[in-house]
Design a protein around this motif. Structure first.
Motif, PDB file in Angstrom:
ATOM      1  N   LYS A 244      41.933  46.945  35.701  1.00  0.00           N
ATOM      2  CA  LYS A 244      41.363  48.142  36.344  1.00  0.00           C
ATOM      3  C   LYS A 244      40.210  47.749  37.442  1.00  0.00           C
ATOM      4  O   LYS A 244      40.054  48.343  38.690  1.00  0.00           O
ATOM      5  N   ASP A 245      39.259  46.920  36.764  1.00  0.00           N
ATOM      6  CA  ASP A 245      38.258  46.709  37.628  1.00  0.00           C
ATOM      7  C   ASP A 245      38.622  45.602  38.752  1.00  0.00           C
ATOM      8  O   ASP A 245      38.032  45.885  39.781  1.00  0.00           O
ATOM      9  N   TRP A 246      39.399  44.802  38.607  1.00  0.00           N
ATOM     10  CA  TRP A 246      39.729  43.727  39.763  1.00  0.00           C
ATOM     11  C   TRP A 246      40.539  44.448  40.549  1.00  0.00           C
ATOM     12  O   TRP A 246      40.525  44.221  41.790  1.00  0.00           O
ATOM     13  N   ALA A 247      41.628  45.200  39.974  1.00  0.00           N
ATOM     14  CA  ALA A 247      42.568  46.025  41.152  1.00  0.00           C
ATOM     15  C   ALA A 247      42.278  47.088  41.780  1.00  0.00           C
ATOM     16  O   ALA A 247      42.696  47.367  42.693  1.00  0.00           O
ATOM     17  N   GLU A 248      40.938  47.553  41.511  1.00  0.00           N
ATOM     18  CA  GLU A 248      40.336  48.599  42.262  1.00  0.00           C
ATOM     19  C   GLU A 248      40.949  49.812  42.720  1.00  0.00           C
ATOM     20  O   GLU A 248      41.366  50.329  43.799  1.00  0.00           O
ATOM     21  N   GLY A 249      41.483  50.522  41.316  1.00  0.00           N
ATOM     22  CA  GLY A 249      42.490  51.748  41.505  1.00  0.00           C
ATOM     23  C   GLY A 249      43.900  51.629  41.724  1.00  0.00           C
ATOM     24  O   GLY A 249      44.555  52.546  41.950  1.00  0.00           O
ATOM     25  N   HIS A 250      44.234  50.345  41.809  1.00  0.00           N
ATOM     26  CA  HIS A 250      45.718  50.040  42.050  1.00  0.00           C
ATOM     27  C   HIS A 250      46.645  49.887  40.957  1.00  0.00           C
ATOM     28  O   HIS A 250      47.730  49.504  40.942  1.00  0.00           O
ATOM     29  N   GLU A 301      47.222  35.533  40.648  1.00  0.00           N
ATOM     30  CA  GLU A 301      47.423  34.387  39.745  1.00  0.00           C
ATOM     31  C   GLU A 301      46.010  33.480  39.393  1.00  0.00           C
ATOM     32  O   GLU A 301      46.111  33.367  38.134  1.00  0.00           O
ATOM     33  N   GLY A 302      44.977  33.465  40.202  1.00  0.00           N
ATOM     34  CA  GLY A 302      43.973  32.857  39.848  1.00  0.00           C
ATOM     35  C   GLY A 302      43.237  33.621  38.646  1.00  0.00           C
ATOM     36  O   GLY A 302      42.521  33.175  37.721  1.00  0.00           O
ATOM     37  N   GLU A 303      43.151  35.062  38.890  1.00  0.00           N
ATOM     38  CA  GLU A 303      42.525  35.978  38.097  1.00  0.00           C
ATOM     39  C   GLU A 303      43.373  35.651  36.675  1.00  0.00           C
ATOM     40  O   GLU A 303      42.706  35.549  35.420  1.00  0.00           O
ATOM     41  N   LEU A 304      44.473  35.911  36.548  1.00  0.00           N
ATOM     42  CA  LEU A 304      45.382  35.404  35.098  1.00  0.00           C
ATOM     43  C   LEU A 304      45.017  34.225  34.760  1.00  0.00           C
ATOM     44  O   LEU A 304      44.923  33.922  33.490  1.00  0.00           O
ATOM     45  N   ALA A 305      44.918  33.168  35.526  1.00  0.00           N
ATOM     46  CA  ALA A 305      44.679  31.825  35.011  1.00  0.00           C
ATOM     47  C   ALA A 305      43.202  31.777  34.277  1.00  0.00           C
ATOM     48  O   ALA A 305      43.038  31.089  33.253  1.00  0.00           O
ATOM     49  N   ASN A 306      42.316  32.461  34.820  1.00  0.00           N
ATOM     50  CA  ASN A 306      41.122  32.630  34.085  1.00  0.00           C
ATOM     51  C   ASN A 306      41.092  33.404  33.075  1.00  0.00           C
ATOM     52  O   ASN A 306      40.210  32.981  31.957  1.00  0.00           O
ATOM     53  N   TRP A 307      41.721  34.412  32.815  1.00  0.00           N
ATOM     54  CA  TRP A 307      41.938  35.266  31.541  1.00  0.00           C
ATOM     55  C   TRP A 307      42.695  34.331  30.603  1.00  0.00           C
ATOM     56  O   TRP A 307      42.418  34.534  29.355  1.00  0.00           O
ATOM     57  N   LEU A 308      43.549  33.647  30.888  1.00  0.00           N
ATOM     58  CA  LEU A 308      44.060  32.578  30.136  1.00  0.00           C
ATOM     59  C   LEU A 308      43.290  31.469  29.322  1.00  0.00           C
ATOM     60  O   LEU A 308      43.015  31.333  28.211  1.00  0.00           O
ATOM     61  N   GLY A 316      51.598  34.461  30.404  1.00  0.00           N
ATOM     62  CA  GLY A 316      51.820  35.648  31.291  1.00  0.00           C
ATOM     63  C   GLY A 316      52.557  35.187  32.398  1.00  0.00           C
ATOM     64  O   GLY A 316      52.809  33.864  32.686  1.00  0.00           O
ATOM     65  N   ILE A 317      53.364  35.885  32.985  1.00  0.00           N
ATOM     66  CA  ILE A 317      54.328  35.620  34.373  1.00  0.00           C
ATOM     67  C   ILE A 317      53.881  36.917  35.205  1.00  0.00           C
ATOM     68  O   ILE A 317      53.614  37.887  34.846  1.00  0.00           O
ATOM     69  N   ILE A 318      54.154  36.493  36.596  1.00  0.00           N
ATOM     70  CA  ILE A 318      54.394  37.574  37.485  1.00  0.00           C
ATOM     71  C   ILE A 318      55.812  37.782  38.142  1.00  0.00           C
ATOM     72  O   ILE A 318      55.986  36.577  38.529  1.00  0.00           O
ATOM     73  N   ALA A 319      56.462  38.829  38.064  1.00  0.00           N
ATOM     74  CA  ALA A 319      57.717  38.835  38.855  1.00  0.00           C
ATOM     75  C   ALA A 319      57.750  38.361  40.109  1.00  0.00           C
ATOM     76  O   ALA A 319      56.886  38.630  40.996  1.00  0.00           O
ATOM     77  N   GLN A 320      58.615  37.369  40.264  1.00  0.00           N
ATOM     78  CA  GLN A 320      58.926  36.843  41.798  1.00  0.00           C
ATOM     79  C   GLN A 320      59.732  37.444  42.449  1.00  0.00           C
ATOM     80  O   GLN A 320      60.015  36.983  43.835  1.00  0.00           O
TER      81      GLN A 320
END
Length: 419
Positions: A244-250, A301-308, A316-320
């Motif tokens: 929520k913090d990263w996506a700023e309301g999205h 993708e970079g943000e998720l890599a940091n969480w990992l 995790g994956i992001i639908a392509q």
């Protein structure tokens, strides 16, 4: 109370095709989706106009004939079925009043009859360049009137709120047969009492909704859909906060699924599979929605890599593609059907402050195991707004003795929720 004479008068009020009396034709209206509850009545009313609803309710009010309104009959608690307690009740189905009537693009409002399905309203909104954000697994059958009566939420509550937030105005026939006309395109309406918020969630006890004015939203032209694996619900809540913090309301959806729930879907629903390298106790299905196309959602993708790296998620994956997104949502939306095929389950639909969810689940599991040893806890739902489907499955191959624990299990869960 529904004598032959009364049924004849009802038929005259409702006109051609307005009353069903044959057992075969009534059967689909009288059984709950899981087959647990079975209703009974001598007649089903199917009014085609608001005036017919008024006349019907006034007639029944004068003769003290109980009425049970029904939308799409997609509920799981028997609330839309007549005669469960042996009373002679008239079922009123709103299925014939199903027109999506008007869209006002300036006010962002859609006007629809109560019997229209959620999907029909979604499609009409999309065709006009808008989003109707209510979304739930039963949206192809669930009706607008039913979702208003139950204050339905679905997967997008975290961003758009429940049905109460989406209703601008309602036309309602009260128990006397009087009509209150409150449908409006006005963004600001100070013309009197705000009746609509009281009607939403009232389960048909205050009146029958015949039409609604609903708020529309800007379309989500670009979506990022994520499937993340995590070890605990506490970690999942941490991910929610960070996203929520990263996506700023999205953040448009944030679902959680226990591994057991996903396993059932893989076993019983053709084509469903977990697209990750390994298993985890919990999975998060999240979606970000943007009105404009974002290139890579600005570094997701970079943000998720940091969480990992930090250990907040284990995979995790992001639908392509759209097909991959659909497959992820099919896994989530098939969980109830998979449970039905697996066997008997005692279902609960609970809401708690999000920060209390993890402690609740930790405390409930051992308490339920004492009541029904060997039973299997299946948890999934809308973690983003603190709403969980908290279901207890029968032990493998033992449904009869498990069913005897129904009341005790529900009392335990409800007590823990209240606590």
């Amino acid at each position: 109370m529904l004598t032959d004479a009364v049924i004849g008068e009802l038929a005259a009020i409702l006109g051609p095709n307005g009353l069903i009396t044959s057992a075969g034709d009534m059967s689909p209206y009288l059984e709950e989706w899981r087959g647990k509850y079975h209703g009974q009545t001598r007649a089903i009313a199917r009014p085609a106009t608001a005036e017919a609803v008024q006349a019907l309710v006034a007639f029944c009010s004068q003769r003290r004939i109980p009425i049970v309104p029904q939308g799409g009959n997609t509920g799981l608690v028997g609330g839309s079925l007549p005669g469960l307690d042996g009373r002679d009740e008239l079922l009123v189905s709103m299925g014939r009043m199903n027109a999506v009537q008007e869209i006002d693009p300036l006010s962002g409002t859609i006007h629809t009859q109560a019997g229209a399905t959620v999907r029909a309203v979604q499609e009409a909104a999309e065709a006009a360049g808008f989003l109707f954000p209510l979304s739930l697994a039963s949206e192809g059958s669930a009706t607008i009137g039913g979702t208003i009566a139950t204050n339905a939420g679905g997967i997008h509550v975290i961003r758009y709120g429940t049905m109460r937030n989406l209703v601008r105005g309602l036309d309602v026939v009260l128990g006397t047969g009087d009509m209150v006309k409150g449908c409006t395109n006005l963004v600001k309406d100070n013309t009197g009492y705000a009746l609509a918020p009281l009607i939403v969630g009232s389960e048909g006890t205050l009146g029958i909704v015949t039409a609604a004015s609903l708020r529309l939203a800007a379309p989500e032209r670009h979506r990022e859909t994520l499937l993340l694996a995590t070890d605990t619900l506490t970690q999942a809540l941490d991910v929610l906060s960070r996203l929520k913090d990263w996506a700023e309301g999205h953040v448009s959806a944030f679902e959680v699924m226990a591994d057991r729930a996903v396993t059932f879907a893989e076993a019983h629903i053709e084509g469903v599979r977990l697209p990750l390298a390994g298993r985890a106790p919990w999975y998060i299905l999240a979606e970000l929605g943007y009105s404009q196309i974002k290139a890579g959602a600005n570094g997701l993708e970079g943000e998720l890599a940091n969480w990992l790296d930090q250990g907040w998620i284990s995979d995790g994956i992001i639908a392509q593609s759209g097909a991959q997104r659909d497959a992820l949502w099919r896994m989530r939306e098939s969980l109830s059907e998979a449970q039905k095929r697996e066997g008997t389950s005692i279902k609960h639909d609970i809401s708690l402050p999000a920060q209390a969810i993890a402690d609740f689940v930790r405390g409930a599991e051992p308490a339920l195991d004492k009541i029904a040893p060997g039973s299997r806890l299946v948890v999934f739902g809308h973690l983003g707004d603190g709403n969980l489907h908290f279901n207890l499955m029968q032990p493998e191959g033992d449904s009869a003795r498990f069913a005897e624990k129904w009341d005790e299990v529900q009392a335990c869960v409800h007590g823990l929720v209240a606590q």
